[in-house]
Design a protein around this motif. Structure first.
Motif, short mmCIF file in Angstrom:
data_model
loop_
_atom_site.label_atom_id
_atom_site.label_comp_id
_atom_site.label_asym_id
_atom_site.label_seq_id
_atom_site.Cartn_x
_atom_site.Cartn_y
_atom_site.Cartn_z
N UNK A 80 13.80 4.06 -13.76
CA UNK A 80 13.01 3.44 -12.89
C UNK A 80 13.12 4.02 -11.52
N UNK A 81 12.08 4.23 -10.92
CA UNK A 81 11.81 4.87 -9.56
C UNK A 81 11.42 4.09 -8.45
N UNK A 111 0.77 -1.29 -0.11
CA UNK A 111 0.06 0.08 0.18
C UNK A 111 0.85 1.21 0.09
N UNK A 112 1.98 1.15 0.41
CA UNK A 112 3.14 2.48 0.62
C UNK A 112 4.04 2.23 -0.26
N UNK A 113 4.32 1.24 -1.09
CA UNK A 113 5.68 1.16 -1.94
C UNK A 113 5.14 0.60 -3.31
N UNK A 114 6.08 1.04 -4.27
CA UNK A 114 5.77 0.94 -5.59
C UNK A 114 6.97 1.09 -6.36
N UNK A 115 6.96 0.45 -7.71
CA UNK A 115 8.09 0.76 -8.70
C UNK A 115 7.43 1.18 -10.04
N UNK A 116 8.16 2.43 -10.31
CA UNK A 116 7.47 3.11 -11.43
C UNK A 116 8.56 3.14 -12.51
N UNK A 117 8.18 2.76 -13.77
CA UNK A 117 9.26 2.77 -14.91
C UNK A 117 8.50 3.67 -15.84
N UNK A 118 9.43 4.40 -16.49
CA UNK A 118 8.92 5.45 -17.53
C UNK A 118 9.96 5.58 -18.63
N UNK A 119 9.62 5.93 -19.67
CA UNK A 119 10.61 6.18 -20.77
C UNK A 119 10.77 7.62 -20.88
N UNK A 120 11.65 8.29 -21.29
CA UNK A 120 11.95 9.64 -21.47
C UNK A 120 12.94 10.11 -22.46
N UNK A 165 14.23 6.32 -4.58
CA UNK A 165 15.84 5.76 -5.56
C UNK A 165 15.26 5.88 -6.97
N UNK A 166 16.30 6.29 -7.67
CA UNK A 166 16.08 6.61 -9.18
C UNK A 166 17.41 5.96 -9.79
N UNK A 167 16.99 5.19 -10.97
CA UNK A 167 17.84 4.49 -11.86
C UNK A 167 17.64 5.05 -13.14
#
Length: 167
Positions: free
Chosen positions: A129-130, A98-107, A143-145
């Motif tokens: 990848x955040x 409920x309070x953690x996620x991984x978000x991946x986006x292209x830019x 965290x950001x990759x």
């Protein structure tokens, strides 16, 4: 009724994470353009781990206070007149609780600079990848990759972002 409320919260969280992925790039652009980095600071948790090693060879991931990450961004972007992050609208979100996620986006990130009085462009196509967490202030990046997929344009831009300077 409780299931419906939980479903609504999931949709609201998903929308907030989509917005956070876009805000990461737009806020760094605004900080670079105006000198006001408060928007970019606000996308992070108080401590953030940044991994830019895939396009900055020899460096290691680092964990700093979010305000210190601004100094890293300023140094990385100082050779550019303008920067523009165009974040894809298709963002992959994987909830890990409920309070953690991984978000991946292209830019697609365009960097503009002058060389011999002529405007140049260097663009990086990348996957961000955040690792994010839900805080009292809302969803924030802890965290950001940055993973480069492709570069195009004048590769002097890559030298500039890696800290090399033009004479």
């Amino acid at each position: 009724m409780e299931t419906r409320a939980k479903d609504l919260q999931s949709v609201l969280d998903w929308m907030a994470l989509q917005d956070l992925a876009a805000e990461y790039g737009q806020a760094i652009d605004a900080g670079h353009d105006t000198g006001d980095w408060s928007r970019w600071i606000n996308v992070f948790t108080p401590q953030v781990t940044a991994d830019y090693t895939r396009f900055r060879p020899g460096e290691q991931p680092f964990t700093v206070a979010r305000e210190q990450l601004v100094e890293f961004a300023k140094q990385s972007l100082r050779g550019f007149a303008r920067v523009q992050h165009a974040t894809a609208t298709s963002v992959r979100i994987q909830f890990k609780g409920p309070t953690q996620a991984e978000v991946m986006a292209y830019a697609e990130v365009a960097h503009y600079f002058l060389l011999g009085g002529v405007q140049q462009e260097w663009t990086i196509i990348a996957r961000y990848t955040h690792q994010v967490e839900k805080t009292a202030e809302g969803w924030r990046i802890r965290a950001v990759l940055l993973d480069p997929v492709h570069y195009r344009g004048n590769l002097v831009g890559l030298d500039l972002v890696q800290g090399r300077r033009l004479v």
